[in-house]
Write a protein that holds these residues in place. Sequence first.
Motif, PDB file in Angstrom:
ATOM      1  N   TRP A  16       0.829  -1.199   0.000  1.00  0.00           N
ATOM      2  CA  TRP A  16       0.000   0.000   0.000  1.00  0.00           C
ATOM      3  C   TRP A  16       0.870   1.259   0.000  1.00  0.00           C
ATOM      4  CZ3 TRP A  16      -4.844   1.771  -0.602  1.00  0.00           C
ATOM      5  CH2 TRP A  16      -5.144   3.045  -0.101  1.00  0.00           C
ATOM      6  N   ASP A  66      -5.954   7.544   4.033  1.00  0.00           N
ATOM      7  CA  ASP A  66      -4.686   6.805   3.963  1.00  0.00           C
ATOM      8  C   ASP A  66      -4.249   6.346   5.346  1.00  0.00           C
ATOM      9  OD1 ASP A  66      -1.984   6.065   2.755  1.00  0.00           O
ATOM     10  OD2 ASP A  66      -1.384   7.627   4.176  1.00  0.00           O
ATOM     11  N   THR A  69      -6.337   3.427   6.450  1.00  0.00           N
ATOM     12  CA  THR A  69      -5.951   2.219   5.709  1.00  0.00           C
ATOM     13  C   THR A  69      -4.659   1.628   6.267  1.00  0.00           C
ATOM     14  OG1 THR A  69      -6.984   3.129   3.715  1.00  0.00           O
ATOM     15  CG2 THR A  69      -5.450   1.294   3.426  1.00  0.00           C
TER      16      THR A  69
END
Length: 225
Positions: A16, A66, A69
Amino acid sequence: MSDRPAPDPPARLTRWEQRTEVPLFAAGLLFLTGYAVRVLAPRDAEPWHDIALILVWSTWLLFLVDYATRLHLSGLGARFVPVRWLDTLVLLLPLLRPLRMVQVYLAVQRRRDRPRLNLYARVMAYAGLTAVLLGFAASLAVYHLERAAPGASIRTFGDSAWWACATLTTVGYGDAAPVTFWGRVVAAGLMAGGLALLGAVTGSFSSWLIQVFTREDEKRPPERD
């Protein structure tokens, strides 16, 4: 349905971070642009103030997504906050996002088996760009905080930019200095950031040189008595 096991959280988190590194860097530039318009544009410059405000908040929401996540993929739960303290800091203070370059430097340091010049050159180039962005962000913040303060020596953005250059390079002429509490907080952060960036550049270059010399020594034939 596939029987292959799911990758462990650190591996997913790494993927990621690799995929979002460039988009988030671009989002950081957009955030800085919006903040610059809010600070530097005249008060009657409409609709630019409103557009800049929308840009600032929309990019911050992207940073929040973000962060959430990363928190989920890390598998650390509440421990994510102290373990990944830099991610938490730049979420709360987005103007410090350039300091995430330190994580890139640490990642390169862990790859000691691959002393390729492009890895270290990337860190040094990114550190140079980060220094410029961090100095610009600090200039905006200090100008915003100091321009109307009683007894302030920083009255224009030019004064603030000069102060940021002197502070970031650790020269510190002293002809311009923040007088407000939050202005001095920004100054302290810029000093720490400047030291971190300088350490990243010198550390990367030194590590690369050491590894190159080590390889050259290993290639030399043994000396005869």
